[in-house]
Design an enzyme around this catalytic site. Structure first.
Site, PDB file in Angstrom:
ATOM      1  N   ASP A 329      -1.694  -0.734   2.061  1.00 37.91           N
ATOM      2  CA  ASP A 329      -1.662  -1.473   0.888  1.00 37.91           C
ATOM      3  C   ASP A 329      -1.661  -0.567  -0.514  1.00 37.91           C
ATOM      4  O   ASP A 329      -2.337   0.363  -0.472  1.00 37.91           O
ATOM      5  CB  ASP A 329      -2.818  -2.572   0.655  1.00 37.91           C
ATOM      6  N   GLU A 358       2.867   1.419   0.565  1.00 37.31           N
ATOM      7  CA  GLU A 358       3.277   0.313  -0.264  1.00 37.31           C
ATOM      8  C   GLU A 358       3.341   1.040  -1.726  1.00 37.31           C
ATOM      9  O   GLU A 358       2.282   1.169  -2.415  1.00 37.31           O
ATOM     10  CB  GLU A 358       2.662  -0.987  -0.423  1.00 37.31           C
TER      11      GLU A 358
END
Length: 614
Positions: A329, A358
């Site tokens: 993330d 990400e």
């Protein structure tokens, strides 16, 4: 009673409570035979920093201990040497020469060789799941009274709905029958937060499964059941921040365990500071050190003890579950040098593993910076195999929505793919049209079923690793609340007892939902049978008259894909595409029917057609 027995009894009574002392030790276990023989234990308990530690176990050596700013932490460096065998290692804690406690520490045998741990690649198609909203397999864990948030309300987007790990396991047959080969559930670790705990990104214990999702045994059962079907399990990990309810927040180990620990600041989200040669230091510090929100403390990976803790945690989960990949993330928000150490350590241990980061940027140069093998001007080195193709995602939606200008917007897709020269390895990039943080595909495309099918066809035939979001196959949308994450993560129809509509069985689906689900199933199963889509080269032709033609090819197979945005059927002259066709005049469509290309490439209105050249 004689004096001596009385004194002996009093001494034992005073001594036994000390021997009963137990300490939190993390990682909770480790393995013999890891590539890196070093292991650092975090030991937490009352006045743990004043302890002396001794370790006994075959091939296990204590190299030293470190005290923290808090008196309640002790960090211990161990060497798990090659001759170490699986079994019990004894940790003996003493103070002033007196034994305070002994604890067993388990050294386990590895269940698979490092080379056998296989990550995802372009042959896979990933199914992204929000576990709380997918299926409720075990209603008994819907409410856990010991946690801060106990409300369960399916009518509220921000509340917990009751989906769990068992619900995913129960529907692996559906996932497999559709043709998906990997699943990526958003985080399922403990989120003991007072609200919004369902999404999983505010972790409060990095070694505990949230009991509302199930147990560690349930997580293992999911991994094993998926693996038995040839489905890889990808873990969504978060090294940038924890939740404010994390157990260590009441007693942080060091004064710099968090960024802006004494006076939190919110990040400026200026992710380009990593590549910007002119970026001010104050902006860079605010970007990397700033908190996402006040309930997500930003972790300082420049603290070497925290960095080691996070790296070992990732390795622990990979080894414990036999993962098929990790999605990291908010990738550009942690310390960049830490990210190099983190990715390289994982890839050193598991050379065939996969990690995707990400980087939510629409500039391909910014995204490409993080991928393994990229020659960066500043010399930054990464071991990250995959990045998420946000630039292509934006171009795909724009291309399908925009009916004005040059070639009805399809030129955006053409030029997006032309930017692949920026990437070290384009086929390892993750391609997608939506995820859990953006409007649903059906909402982005205004509910146009034809455009949804075109988007899905594109994602499953273009280079890269496709990722789809649960419910897209049945046109889940968030039209009632654009941008609302709680609605974007709506319940999968049929995941709860009594649901009137069931995506898993098809009961109650509308004609449009059935059409998209059938199309996707056909496409996914077709893709499995044509490895050229995963491994082949790409050749594309500049869009003309509202159509875009590209091909995937290798030495043995060629596939042609045509996107037609026109409101009427078109027939393209094969003469322009001979570089790809190479004189072939017959092809097979998705439906298995043979097509005569000598009469042209016929494509229905608002559709994407796939031809396998014979």
């Amino acid at each position: 009673m004689p004096l001596r027995p009385i004194l002996t009894f009093c001494l034992l009574a005073a001594f036994l409570p000390l021997l009963a002392q137990t300490y939190r030790v993390e990682p909770p276990n480790w393995w013999a035979g890891m590539q890196d023989t070093s292991l650092q234990l975090l030991i937490y308990g009352a006045d743990a920093g004043s302890l002396e530690l001794s370790v006994s176990g075959q091939g296990v050596v204590l190299l030293g201990t470190h005290r923290a700013d808090s008196p309640n932490y002790l960090f211990a460096d161990l060497s798990i040497r090659p001759e170490a065998t699986a079994g019990t290692v004894q940790l003996t804690f003493s103070r002033g020469g007196q034994t305070v406690a002994t604890q067993d520490y388990e050294l386990r045998p590895r269940e698979r060789s490092p080379e056998a741990v296989q990550g995802f690649d372009a042959s896979d198609v990933i199914y992204l799941i929000t576990p709380d909203r997918f299926a409720n397999g075990d209603p008994s864990n819907d409410v856990v009274d010991t946690l801060r948030e106990t409300a369960l309300d399916r009518t509220q987007g921000f509340a917990r709905h009751g989906g769990d790990l068992q619900g995913i396991t129960d529907h692996l047959d559906y996932i497999d029958s559709m043709g998906f080969t990997a699943i990526w559930p958003s985080p399922v670790l403990e989120n003991d937060m007072p609200a919004w705990s369902y999404h999983g990104y505010a972790i409060t214990d990095y070694y505990a499964v949230d009991p509302r999702f199930g147990t560690l045994a349930d997580y293992r059962a999911l991994a094993d059941a998926a693996r038995a079907r040839g489905i890889k399990l990808i873990m969504d990990q978060v090294v940038n921040h924890s939740g404010s309810g994390h157990w260590w927040m009441d007693d942080l180990p060091f004064g710099n365990w968090l960024n802006f620990q004494d006076a939190p600041q919110i990040t400026n989200h200026r992710r380009s500071i990593h590549q910007d040669p002119y970026a001010a230091r104050v902006d860079a510090e605010r970007m990397v050190g700033g908190w996402f929100v006040s309930t997500m403390p930003d972790l300082n990976q420049r603290n070497p003890f925290l960095a080691r803790y996070l790296i070992q945690n990732s390795l622990w989960w990979i080894e414990t579950l036999g993962l098929g990949g990790v999605r990291q993330d908010t990738y550009p928000y942690p310390d960049a040098n830490f990210l190099t150490d983190w990715t390289c350590r994982i890839m050193q241990e598991y050379p065939n593993f996969s990690i995707v980061g990400e980087e939510w940027s629409y500039n391909p140069a910014t995204v490409a910076y993080w991928q393994r093998g990229k020659d960066n001007p500043d010399g930054y080195i990464s071991c990250l195999p995959s990045v998420m193709d946000f630039p292509l995602q934006a171009s795909l939606i724009s291309a399908l929505k925009n009916d004005e200008g040059w070639d009805s917007g399809l030129i955006k897709l053409y030029e997006a793919l032309a930017n692949d020269f920026q990437y070290a390895e384009p086929r390892d990039i993750m391609v997608f049209a939506e995820n859990h943080d953006m409007d649903r595909l059906a909402t982005q495309l205004g509910g146009d079923v034809d455009h949804v099918k075109m988007a899905l066809t594109y994602l499953l035939t273009v280079r890269g690793i496709p990722q789809l979001y649960y419910g897209s196959e049945v046109l889940l949308d968030n039209d009632e609340a654009p941008g609302d994450h709680g609605i974007i993560r709506s319940d999968m129809p049929g995941g709860w007892a009594g649901d009137a509509v069931n995506a898993f069985t098809g009961a109650g689906l509308s004609p449009g939902q059935r059409e998209v689900q059938t199309h996707l199933r056909q496409l996914l199963q077709w893709r499995r049978e044509h490895p050229v889509i995963a491994t082949g080269q790409t050749l594309h032709f500049a869009p003309e008259n509202g159509t875009y033609v590209y091909g995937r090819y290798n030495a043995t197979e060629r596939v042609v894909v045509v996107l037609n945005k026109n409101a009427e059927e078109v027939t393209l002259d094969p003469a322009r595409y001979q570089e790809l066709l190479k004189g072939v005049t017959t092809a097979t469509g998705l439906d298995g029917k043979v097509v005569d290309l000598s009469r042209g490439l016929a494509v229905p209105s608002k559709s994407a057609v796939v031809f396998v050249l014979q």
